[in-house]
Design a protein around this motif. Structure first.
Motif, PDB file in Angstrom:
ATOM      1  N   PRO C  88     -11.464  -7.063 -16.294  1.00  0.00           N
ATOM      2  CA  PRO C  88     -12.230  -6.364 -15.260  1.00  0.00           C
ATOM      3  C   PRO C  88     -13.680  -6.803 -15.345  1.00  0.00           C
ATOM      4  CG  PRO C  88     -11.005  -4.822 -16.669  1.00  0.00           C
ATOM      5  CD  PRO C  88     -10.955  -6.170 -17.330  1.00  0.00           C
ATOM      6  N   ILE C  89     -14.292  -7.025 -14.196  1.00  0.00           N
ATOM      7  CA  ILE C  89     -15.677  -7.480 -14.176  1.00  0.00           C
ATOM      8  C   ILE C  89     -16.573  -6.272 -13.920  1.00  0.00           C
ATOM      9  CG2 ILE C  89     -17.362  -8.913 -12.970  1.00  0.00           C
ATOM     10  CD1 ILE C  89     -15.291 -10.410 -14.691  1.00  0.00           C
ATOM     11  N   SER C  90     -17.283  -5.878 -14.955  1.00  0.00           N
ATOM     12  CA  SER C  90     -18.153  -4.707 -14.852  1.00  0.00           C
ATOM     13  C   SER C  90     -19.515  -5.109 -15.413  1.00  0.00           C
ATOM     14  CB  SER C  90     -17.550  -3.559 -15.666  1.00  0.00           C
ATOM     15  OG  SER C  90     -18.478  -2.531 -15.812  1.00  0.00           O
ATOM     16  N   PHE C  91     -20.571  -4.860 -14.651  1.00  0.00           N
ATOM     17  CA  PHE C  91     -21.917  -5.276 -15.079  1.00  0.00           C
ATOM     18  C   PHE C  91     -22.760  -4.095 -15.538  1.00  0.00           C
ATOM     19  CE2 PHE C  91     -20.670  -8.427 -11.884  1.00  0.00           C
ATOM     20  CZ  PHE C  91     -20.828  -9.597 -12.599  1.00  0.00           C
ATOM     21  N   VAL C  92     -23.604  -4.370 -16.513  1.00  0.00           N
ATOM     22  CA  VAL C  92     -24.598  -3.371 -16.914  1.00  0.00           C
ATOM     23  C   VAL C  92     -25.988  -4.003 -16.826  1.00  0.00           C
ATOM     24  CG1 VAL C  92     -23.027  -2.123 -18.461  1.00  0.00           C
ATOM     25  CG2 VAL C  92     -24.443  -3.983 -19.372  1.00  0.00           C
ATOM     26  N   LEU C  93     -26.973  -3.153 -16.635  1.00  0.00           N
ATOM     27  CA  LEU C  93     -28.365  -3.620 -16.652  1.00  0.00           C
ATOM     28  C   LEU C  93     -28.951  -3.215 -18.001  1.00  0.00           C
ATOM     29  CD1 LEU C  93     -30.731  -4.783 -14.824  1.00  0.00           C
ATOM     30  CD2 LEU C  93     -31.416  -2.384 -14.539  1.00  0.00           C
ATOM     31  N   LEU C 119     -26.670  -6.268  -3.989  1.00  0.00           N
ATOM     32  CA  LEU C 119     -26.813  -5.043  -3.206  1.00  0.00           C
ATOM     33  C   LEU C 119     -27.405  -3.928  -4.057  1.00  0.00           C
ATOM     34  CD1 LEU C 119     -23.500  -5.004  -1.131  1.00  0.00           C
ATOM     35  CD2 LEU C 119     -25.761  -5.895  -0.500  1.00  0.00           C
ATOM     36  N   TRP C 120     -26.899  -3.839  -5.307  1.00  0.00           N
ATOM     37  CA  TRP C 120     -27.401  -2.781  -6.188  1.00  0.00           C
ATOM     38  C   TRP C 120     -28.878  -3.010  -6.503  1.00  0.00           C
ATOM     39  CZ3 TRP C 120     -29.831  -2.121 -10.784  1.00  0.00           C
ATOM     40  CH2 TRP C 120     -29.835  -0.820 -11.321  1.00  0.00           C
ATOM     41  N   VAL C 121     -29.223  -4.255  -6.802  1.00  0.00           N
ATOM     42  CA  VAL C 121     -30.615  -4.566  -7.143  1.00  0.00           C
ATOM     43  C   VAL C 121     -31.533  -4.292  -5.958  1.00  0.00           C
ATOM     44  CG1 VAL C 121     -32.235  -6.420  -7.734  1.00  0.00           C
ATOM     45  CG2 VAL C 121     -30.021  -6.246  -8.931  1.00  0.00           C
ATOM     46  N   ASP C 122     -31.119  -4.733  -4.760  1.00  0.00           N
ATOM     47  CA  ASP C 122     -31.963  -4.519  -3.581  1.00  0.00           C
ATOM     48  C   ASP C 122     -32.203  -3.028  -3.340  1.00  0.00           C
ATOM     49  OD1 ASP C 122     -32.135  -7.204  -3.238  1.00  0.00           O
ATOM     50  OD2 ASP C 122     -30.774  -7.327  -1.526  1.00  0.00           O
ATOM     51  N   ALA C 123     -31.170  -2.227  -3.616  1.00  0.00           N
ATOM     52  CA  ALA C 123     -31.285  -0.796  -3.355  1.00  0.00           C
ATOM     53  C   ALA C 123     -32.070  -0.066  -4.435  1.00  0.00           C
ATOM     54  CB  ALA C 123     -29.887  -0.175  -3.223  1.00  0.00           C
ATOM     55  N   ASN C 124     -31.947  -0.537  -5.675  1.00  0.00           N
ATOM     56  CA  ASN C 124     -32.502   0.222  -6.789  1.00  0.00           C
ATOM     57  C   ASN C 124     -33.774  -0.369  -7.393  1.00  0.00           C
ATOM     58  OD1 ASN C 124     -30.373   2.460  -7.461  1.00  0.00           O
ATOM     59  ND2 ASN C 124     -29.191   0.601  -6.959  1.00  0.00           N
ATOM     60  N   GLN C 163     -25.295  -5.039 -29.523  1.00  0.00           N
ATOM     61  CA  GLN C 163     -26.697  -5.309 -29.814  1.00  0.00           C
ATOM     62  C   GLN C 163     -27.517  -4.028 -29.845  1.00  0.00           C
ATOM     63  OE1 GLN C 163     -28.256  -7.831 -30.840  1.00  0.00           O
ATOM     64  NE2 GLN C 163     -26.555  -9.304 -30.725  1.00  0.00           N
ATOM     65  N   PRO C 164     -27.859  -3.520 -31.014  1.00  0.00           N
ATOM     66  CA  PRO C 164     -28.646  -2.288 -31.090  1.00  0.00           C
ATOM     67  C   PRO C 164     -30.027  -2.442 -30.457  1.00  0.00           C
ATOM     68  CG  PRO C 164     -28.434  -3.321 -33.259  1.00  0.00           C
ATOM     69  CD  PRO C 164     -27.568  -4.096 -32.327  1.00  0.00           C
ATOM     70  N   GLY C 165     -30.488  -3.669 -30.326  1.00  0.00           N
ATOM     71  CA  GLY C 165     -31.823  -3.873 -29.769  1.00  0.00           C
ATOM     72  C   GLY C 165     -31.885  -3.794 -28.260  1.00  0.00           C
ATOM     73  N   LEU C 166     -30.769  -3.493 -27.602  1.00  0.00           N
ATOM     74  CA  LEU C 166     -30.762  -3.435 -26.142  1.00  0.00           C
ATOM     75  C   LEU C 166     -30.355  -2.048 -25.668  1.00  0.00           C
ATOM     76  CD1 LEU C 166     -29.033  -6.845 -25.300  1.00  0.00           C
ATOM     77  CD2 LEU C 166     -31.469  -6.264 -25.129  1.00  0.00           C
ATOM     78  N   THR C 167     -30.978  -1.596 -24.584  1.00  0.00           N
ATOM     79  CA  THR C 167     -30.654  -0.299 -24.000  1.00  0.00           C
ATOM     80  C   THR C 167     -29.997  -0.519 -22.645  1.00  0.00           C
ATOM     81  OG1 THR C 167     -32.581   0.657 -25.029  1.00  0.00           O
ATOM     82  CG2 THR C 167     -31.635   1.879 -23.162  1.00  0.00           C
ATOM     83  N   VAL C 168     -28.945   0.234 -22.372  1.00  0.00           N
ATOM     84  CA  VAL C 168     -28.287   0.133 -21.063  1.00  0.00           C
ATOM     85  C   VAL C 168     -28.985   1.076 -20.093  1.00  0.00           C
ATOM     86  CG1 VAL C 168     -26.174   0.539 -19.780  1.00  0.00           C
ATOM     87  CG2 VAL C 168     -26.083  -0.551 -22.052  1.00  0.00           C
ATOM     88  N   LEU C 169     -29.546   0.492 -19.014  1.00  0.00           N
ATOM     89  CA  LEU C 169     -30.262   1.311 -18.037  1.00  0.00           C
ATOM     90  C   LEU C 169     -29.369   1.748 -16.880  1.00  0.00           C
ATOM     91  CD1 LEU C 169     -33.657  -0.613 -17.829  1.00  0.00           C
ATOM     92  CD2 LEU C 169     -33.083   1.454 -19.144  1.00  0.00           C
ATOM     93  N   ALA C 170     -28.316   0.949 -16.609  1.00  0.00           N
ATOM     94  CA  ALA C 170     -27.394   1.300 -15.516  1.00  0.00           C
ATOM     95  C   ALA C 170     -26.067   0.619 -15.774  1.00  0.00           C
ATOM     96  CB  ALA C 170     -27.968   0.857 -14.167  1.00  0.00           C
ATOM     97  N   GLU C 171     -24.974   1.324 -15.411  1.00  0.00           N
ATOM     98  CA  GLU C 171     -23.630   0.755 -15.606  1.00  0.00           C
ATOM     99  C   GLU C 171     -22.956   0.540 -14.266  1.00  0.00           C
ATOM    100  OE1 GLU C 171     -21.980   3.806 -18.176  1.00  0.00           O
ATOM    101  OE2 GLU C 171     -21.983   2.353 -19.828  1.00  0.00           O
ATOM    102  N   GLY C 174     -22.067  -3.740 -10.314  1.00  0.00           N
ATOM    103  CA  GLY C 174     -21.504  -4.799  -9.467  1.00  0.00           C
ATOM    104  C   GLY C 174     -21.218  -4.265  -8.071  1.00  0.00           C
ATOM    105  N   ASP C 175     -21.375  -5.125  -7.065  1.00  0.00           N
ATOM    106  CA  ASP C 175     -21.187  -4.687  -5.691  1.00  0.00           C
ATOM    107  C   ASP C 175     -19.723  -4.490  -5.348  1.00  0.00           C
ATOM    108  OD1 ASP C 175     -23.921  -4.937  -5.517  1.00  0.00           O
ATOM    109  OD2 ASP C 175     -23.808  -6.988  -4.739  1.00  0.00           O
ATOM    110  N   ASN C 176     -18.797  -5.048  -6.153  1.00  0.00           N
ATOM    111  CA  ASN C 176     -17.369  -4.958  -5.906  1.00  0.00           C
ATOM    112  C   ASN C 176     -16.727  -4.305  -7.117  1.00  0.00           C
ATOM    113  OD1 ASN C 176     -14.731  -5.328  -5.237  1.00  0.00           O
ATOM    114  ND2 ASN C 176     -14.833  -7.563  -5.091  1.00  0.00           N
ATOM    115  N   PRO C 177     -16.620  -2.960  -7.125  1.00  0.00           N
ATOM    116  CA  PRO C 177     -16.260  -2.216  -8.330  1.00  0.00           C
ATOM    117  C   PRO C 177     -14.924  -2.619  -8.953  1.00  0.00           C
ATOM    118  CG  PRO C 177     -16.866  -0.738  -6.517  1.00  0.00           C
ATOM    119  CD  PRO C 177     -16.771  -2.116  -5.947  1.00  0.00           C
ATOM    120  N   GLY C 178     -13.922  -3.006  -8.132  1.00  0.00           N
ATOM    121  CA  GLY C 178     -12.615  -3.306  -8.709  1.00  0.00           C
ATOM    122  C   GLY C 178     -12.438  -4.749  -9.121  1.00  0.00           C
TER     123      GLY C 178
END
Lengths: 312, 312, 312, 312
Positions: C88-93, C119-124, C163-171, C174-178
């Motif tokens: 599954p392709i799922s992106f995090v920021l 789309l997510w980046v343009d909106a957020n 990676q403990p040195g990274l924080t997830v800001l958004a989960e 991706g524009d195509n959830p499935g």
């Protein structure tokens, strides 16, 4: 064809299965019915206007004429099949009054009828000799002549019913009890029979000689439009062995878009393709049509392409 | 089939075109030749061992038997075609000595021969009446009987040559001068005729009823292996109208890999497919074989797949 | 391939979706896993024995390599696909601790991932600038360097988890959830994966240049044996534009008779056809097999032909 | 599309191979040229009217975008391909003045370009490290910034020619010297480019899910009209894995009757088929058209069917 033909011809003589087929045509009972001595003669009467339509055998006949019909209708002045008729093939053994089965030594009938009653004859009249007849009816009628060289005839029930001078000694003597054969009514080109929803279209397609795989291309014209075939026969053209045409029955009416499109495809591949008619199936069985080969699908596709071409 | 059949049967009587076809078989002249009254009878003599092989018409015959042959060989105990023979169809008009053309009122012959000589008869003996004969030879021989009801017969040249009691009044009276017809020699299953490089394979394929598009699938088995078809005919099975089998002649010998592969494909689609023989073409014309359908291509492909399966 | 590969390579770096795919292979967790800088490098490690197998993307990937994989595996020393994996392709920021979404001006990731989150980046994060990354993982790891020219990265969840040195800001940004993508595990030729009943076979078929209609002939090899295709792509050979090969996924295993027969047909038409493997489908969906294309039908057909050839 | 677009967009930045493709369009030199950051952005500028046409890569590109282009043009508001352009792919290695090959430690370029120059780099600058660039041009231009983390870039010759601040250290460093790639010019629907006689038509055909054999049916629509295909790719629709569409390039123009007829056939099978344009081939190679698939053959066939339908 005029709306109501008044003169019919048929592969004679009177009393054959072909006349029985003709009698199934609604208005045939009251029309003029002229027996013809062979299929070509019957078709020629239609071509020259002596008859409005001809009933001739097209499949599995007991009286021959099948390949003769295929060939005769494939060439010459164009004709059109406007109806097909199915007739159950049932044979009776007839003789003059007073003759018993045990008396029979020689039997006459058409060669094909003889072939279809051999098992019964071998079992019931062993040793009976065959005398060729030009038709089942001619064999039966010959018994009424004084000088017949045979004692009995195998013929259609119709003959015995109409001739008081003949006695039926046995019924249903055919070796294949459920046999049915098919006849066609042929007219000059004119208005097409209306689409019934359970139709058949017959074409003759000369095989292009200059292209390998042409047969597959021909059949693919039907397959790619979802048109089923119910009969296909390759026939030598008669010019020389090795040149062929195909006589094909396809499901549907040329007024069905998928059939019209398939026929256009045939014409491109083999421009001498001959249309022999669209007419109602004798068994009235309609075949299902997939959505993507429906008239509506053809119309929508045509419009779509037109819109693109017009830059819309 | 034994290496040298000693007893042949053929669609009789003696003097027909079928006997002329049989005489083309190298050893037929010195062999026993038994005429049969119909195609089924001839084939049954082979089936029961009374004859080693039977010569019967398969195409375009003047004496019928074509569809009868197709049907007879498609069913019953298996038989094999081991040779095909082409015979030029040439008709003569014969009568008893002293009879002149102007004297002729009634003519006898087989119905198909009559159909093929109609133009000549109409032009040269207008008004002549037709008397059915069970074969061309029977019509001719009947003239020698005292009680024939006709004055002349149309038959093959072979009859007239052998019968001193008959006079030839006219030669080459057929309406289609270059006509040729095709016969097959049929035997019991056994060793196949050797591959000549110009061969033909005949099969009978029942159409599977339960699958649309089955006809295209059947033909595709040949097309996809580059095997040309020279004849195809749909025939009703006789069980009931609507069930069909296909009688097909394909180029090549079952010993050709592409033909063997196509036949295997047919067997999968229609397991009741019947192999009717691989035999040399009468015209000895070989068809070209593309590299990718050669025996070598099949062998290489088979080896490649085997190596993969074995993990090499 | 040895029964248990001990060294895997994959399209790196660590933390990509490709590594997530590799982790689905049962023994991969405990095996050596070597990231490769590109698909060719990964495949070459298998070819030269540095790795036992390589995991690479084959379809719809966020990190490219798809056509690169198709081309790389089509040429050079032969390789075999032994497994496919769906991820599954799922992106995090992600960003460094303390960074908030409102602080972000520049975002790095692989170009394909960027395209899938636009789309997510343009909106957020309107106005965010894109900084190219060689992979999603490289972009994320780059944040840990002191001199990164960007504030956030888009990557796979696997990176952030490790990676403990990274924080997830958004989960799930991706524009195509499935979205799901497909990877393949590639090994050197050897014993084939066993047939599971829900298999896939991949081949590469160079298009023969010298024959029109060759593409249809190629596809017909599958169709005529009832083998469905789930993927087909024409690819230029790279020699010059206009020469093509086809990369094809077909349902079934080469140990299935219908597949073996189809492959033999391909080999005849295009002898340079390359077998890339038969392996279980990731979705384990078996396709139904018609009776006439079953192993049993092939066996029976083969026996039937053999019996005829032996004159039985 | 207006007769003369005045604003073009292209997959940027300036200096890429895509801009080189755009410069081949006759009026592009004097027109406004706006680089877009990705294929979707370029196409969206056309869709919303910000640009009249967009140049994007469609095959074998060094800068990606191929499958992105296929997918982007297959969905969304309809667009039309109005021209294709071929560009030779030739790479140069550039650096700031004074830098020598021996000084180079890190090289930046687009990932695909890197893959295509790996052999040269390995041989000439062993150990060089790869730094991802969002395009070849961006990598080159980055050298002019003060803070570039790399010493050299691989890019198109066009960049080096226009930038006095860059020195070419090596030319033609691609591993495949004859490489050519293909680009398309995309516009909004409108009047079609005129038929040139050497045209190409692109369509997108969703695979109907409910019918086995649909792919063969689709391809048969072309084959049965003698229309060759030069490209075919199955692409997942993105909805879920297993649903596909086909992106197809066919020879000929929709104004050719055989192409129009094939497209109508596609529309029937898959009503959501999308027409992406008919346009002149970049190589100007016309394909031969068989007589039976010529416009004249289509016209004659149509007339023949119409005459039959009208009872003539």
């Amino acid at each position: 064809m005029p709306a109501t033909p008044v003169t019919y011809t048929f592969l004679g003589p009177e009393g054959t299965f072909t006349e029985a087929a003709l009698m199934q045509v609604p208005d045939a009972g009251g029309a003029t019915r002229i027996p013809a001595s062979n299929v070509n003669a019957a078709l020629d009467m239609v071509r020259d206007g002596s008859a409005d339509a001809a009933m001739v055998p097209i499949e599995n006949s007991v009286e021959g004429g099948v390949t003769a019909t295929l060939d005769a209708i494939a060439g010459g002045q164009e004709l059109r099949i406007i109806r097909e008729v199915l007739v159950p093939i049932s044979f009776v053994l007839v003789a003059r009054p007073g003759v018993r089965i045990d008396d029979i030594r020689r039997i006459s009938t058409h060669g094909h009828a003889w072939a279809q009653c051999r098992l019964w004859v071998d079992a019931n009249i062993p040793g009976a000799e065959y005398v060729a007849g030009s038709s089942t009816a001619a064999a039966a009628m010959g018994l009424l002549d004084g000088d017949a060289h045979y004692d009995a005839a195998i013929c259609a029930p119709i003959v015995a019913q109409e001739q008081p001078g003949l006695t039926v000694l046995a019924e249903n003597i055919g070796d294949n009890p459920g046999a049915v054969t098919r006849f066609i009514l042929v007219s000059r080109p004119g208005a097409l029979p209306e689409r019934t929803g359970a139709d058949k279209t017959t074409v003759v397609v000369p095989l292009p000689e200059d292209r390998p795989g042409a047969l597959m291309e021909i059949l693919d014209q039907f397959a790619t439009r979802g048109v089923n075939l119910s009969r296909i026969e390759s026939r030598p053209t008669g010019q020389y062995l090795g040149h062929y045409f195909f006589s094909i029955d396809a499901d549907g009416h040329i007024a069905d878009a998928r059939v019209a499109d398939a026929l256009a495809g045939l014409h491109r591949i083999s421009p001498a393709t001959r249309f022999l008619g669209s007419y109602g199936r004798a068994d009235a069985q309609s075949s299902s049509v997939a959505q993507h080969t429906s008239d509506e699908a053809f119309r929508a596709a045509h419009e779509w392409v037109e819109q693109i071409l017009q830059g819309e």
